[in-house]
Write a protein that holds these residues in place. Structure first.
Motif, short mmCIF file in Angstrom:
data_model
loop_
_atom_site.label_atom_id
_atom_site.label_comp_id
_atom_site.label_asym_id
_atom_site.label_seq_id
_atom_site.Cartn_x
_atom_site.Cartn_y
_atom_site.Cartn_z
N THR A 45 -5.67 9.98 22.83
CA THR A 45 -5.19 8.50 23.45
C THR A 45 -6.21 8.12 25.14
O THR A 45 -6.75 7.52 25.53
CB THR A 45 -3.72 8.71 23.83
N LEU A 46 -5.81 9.63 25.66
CA LEU A 46 -6.60 9.64 26.97
C LEU A 46 -8.22 9.16 27.18
O LEU A 46 -9.26 8.77 28.00
CB LEU A 46 -6.56 10.71 27.88
N PHE A 47 -8.82 10.25 26.09
CA PHE A 47 -9.49 10.75 25.61
C PHE A 47 -10.42 9.04 25.75
O PHE A 47 -11.59 8.79 25.81
CB PHE A 47 -10.48 10.80 25.05
N LYS A 48 -10.10 8.35 24.69
CA LYS A 48 -10.53 6.96 24.16
C LYS A 48 -10.27 5.71 25.31
O LYS A 48 -11.18 4.62 25.37
CB LYS A 48 -10.02 6.11 22.47
N THR A 49 -9.43 6.12 25.87
CA THR A 49 -8.90 4.50 27.58
C THR A 49 -10.26 5.06 28.21
O THR A 49 -10.97 4.38 28.35
CB THR A 49 -7.75 5.03 27.94
N LEU A 50 -10.46 6.33 28.72
CA LEU A 50 -11.81 6.48 29.48
C LEU A 50 -13.38 6.54 28.92
O LEU A 50 -14.09 5.42 29.85
CB LEU A 50 -11.77 7.98 29.60
N ALA A 199 -5.18 6.33 18.04
CA ALA A 199 -6.32 6.89 19.39
C ALA A 199 -7.22 7.10 18.27
O ALA A 199 -8.48 7.10 19.25
CB ALA A 199 -5.22 8.08 19.79
N LYS A 200 -6.84 7.78 16.80
CA LYS A 200 -8.02 7.76 16.44
C LYS A 200 -9.31 6.63 16.22
O LYS A 200 -9.97 6.84 16.08
CB LYS A 200 -7.12 8.36 14.86
N THR A 201 -7.96 5.43 15.56
CA THR A 201 -9.32 4.21 14.35
C THR A 201 -9.18 3.43 15.90
O THR A 201 -9.75 2.27 15.89
CB THR A 201 -8.18 4.05 13.36
N GLY A 204 -5.28 -1.17 18.51
CA GLY A 204 -3.70 -2.17 18.99
C GLY A 204 -3.98 -0.99 20.29
O GLY A 204 -3.92 -1.41 21.44
N TYR A 205 -5.68 -1.66 20.27
CA TYR A 205 -5.65 -0.43 22.40
C TYR A 205 -6.25 -1.50 23.35
O TYR A 205 -6.17 -1.19 23.90
CB TYR A 205 -7.74 0.04 21.84
N GLU A 206 -6.52 -3.03 22.98
CA GLU A 206 -7.12 -3.85 23.63
C GLU A 206 -5.67 -3.85 24.28
O GLU A 206 -5.72 -4.38 26.01
CB GLU A 206 -7.73 -5.27 23.14
N PRO A 207 -4.35 -4.59 24.47
CA PRO A 207 -3.27 -4.30 25.17
C PRO A 207 -3.30 -4.11 25.93
O PRO A 207 -2.86 -3.63 27.08
CB PRO A 207 -1.94 -5.39 23.85
N TRP A 208 -3.90 -2.50 24.89
CA TRP A 208 -2.74 -1.58 26.20
C TRP A 208 -3.90 -1.58 27.63
O TRP A 208 -3.58 -0.85 28.54
CB TRP A 208 -3.29 0.23 25.42
N LEU A 209 -5.08 -1.51 27.13
CA LEU A 209 -6.29 -1.35 28.06
C LEU A 209 -5.52 -2.46 29.35
O LEU A 209 -6.47 -2.53 30.12
CB LEU A 209 -7.53 -1.60 27.13
N GLU A 210 -5.85 -3.93 28.40
CA GLU A 210 -5.43 -5.02 29.28
C GLU A 210 -4.07 -4.91 30.46
O GLU A 210 -4.24 -4.75 31.39
CB GLU A 210 -4.53 -5.61 28.32
#
Lengths: 224, 127
Positions: A45-50, A199-201, A204-210
């Motif tokens: 999760t962190l890897f993709k976030t970074l 975290a794999k695909t 749903g990342y955008e709301p978290w990053l926002e």
């Protein structure tokens, strides 16, 4: 003969956590304490976030594990400044304490970063008890762990400011009720923001990053 | 899981609190307050405490733990109640903003020492 004391047993850690908070305020860094059980996908999760935040948001990471530098080795590839804490040198502790975090924060420097993420030891119990001077606490729960974990480990979900329900790409293969998992988190912490993602695909990342970018901006005025 | 760390802090605070002018002080009871939501398992704490107090002034001291109930308050409807399970949802207004009032304490309250005179008894001259 009775001697009155009336003292908090974890006062030493709490005092150090306050010092950390002051240090992070002076350095103008937002600090996120990431917690979960082992294997929830915190590091991925962190890897993709970074990968998605850098270089606009400059990130430093402190990774806590009992043993190995595997997580730090993975995360350093993102270009973030990463430092590993192994608690086996300190008795195999099950959580990161405020003084340990400060040692690593000083080594990282914090001068030219906007966001410091502390990846705590994989454990749903102990890290919830120890303040490290963070601004927000995130808990990661993966769908493979079962819907009832928030009810079994209520303190962790009570102290969290945000939750990630991870590995949703696996839902078609599991007998897990995703809505019940979210509902259980909200039973423990009614207004907890929950991001359902993979975290794999990277679904749903955008709301978290926002959410994260807004938090960093609110404290530091940087990163947006 | 971190009861050893808590026991170590506890022992340090207790030892520091024993007056230095006591001769052979012996601590009988340490009174603690532990919230029901604090991550402390009582028998683990007692076990760790017994190990690390061997050959110290706290050897054979007993931990008396006063368990503190989890009480919460809803900022939205101003109701307070005791939580006995993992559900913190406000039963009065459903979507309330719930804060904890008690239940996370890990506090050392007092020590009970065996009554011993502070100074040597004066020798009585029988002559």
């Amino acid at each position: 003969m009775e001697i009155k004391i009336q003292k908090r047993v974890l006062e030493v850690n709490e005092t150090e956590a306050e010092k950390n908070r002051k240090f992070f305020r002076e350095k103008n860094v937002f600090v996120l304490n990431m917690m979960s059980s082992p294997g929830s996908g915190k590091t991925e999760t962190l890897f993709k976030t970074l990968m998605r935040l850098m270089p606009k948001v400059r990130v430093g990471v402190i990774v806590g594990d009992i043993c190995t530098t595997n997580d730090a080795d993975r995360l350093v590839k993102t270009g973030a400044r990463v430092i590993q804490i192994n608690t086996d040198q300190f008795g195999g502790d099950c959580h990161l304490s405020a003084p340990l975090v400060m040692d690593s924060a000083r080594k990282i420097g914090c001068e030219d970063i906007d966001l410091l993420i502390v990846e705590n030891i994989g454990n749903l119990v102990c890290p919830a008890e120890f303040d490290i001077g963070e601004d927000s606490r995130a808990v990661v729960l993966s769908v493979t762990e079962g819907e009832d974990k928030p009810l079994k480990y209520p303190l962790m979900f009570r102290v969290a400011d945000v939750a990630i329900l991870n590995k949703i790409d696996l839902l078609p293969y599991l007998d897990v009720d995703r809505d019940l998992a979210v509902d259980n988190m909200k039973k423990v912490h009614p207004r907890l923001p929950v991001f359902e993602m993979s975290a794999k695909t990277e679904a749903g990342y955008e709301p978290w990053l926002e959410w994260l970018k807004i938090k960093v901006f609110e404290k530091t005025g940087k990163g947006l | 899981m971190h009861e050893m760390g808590i026991a170590q802090q506890l022992v340090k605070i207790a030892l520091d609190a024993i007056p230095k002018d006591l001769k052979n002080p012996r601590v009988e009871i340490i009174h603690l307050k532990i919230g029901k939501l604090a991550s402390v398992v009582e028998h683990s704490l007692t076990f760790c405490f017994e190990i690390i107090t061997k050959d110290t002034l706290l050897e054979n001291a007993r931990l008396e733990i006063d368990s503190v109930p989890v009480r919460v308050h809803c900022r939205s409807c101003d109701q307070s109640w005791e939580v006995t399970g993992p559900v913190f949802k406000c039963p009065f207004c459903e979507d309330g903003d719930v804060e904890m009032i008690s239940g996370r304490e890990i506090e050392i309250i007092s020590l009970e020492l065996e009554e011993t005179p502070c100074v040597d008894q004066p020798q009585i001259d029988k002559q």
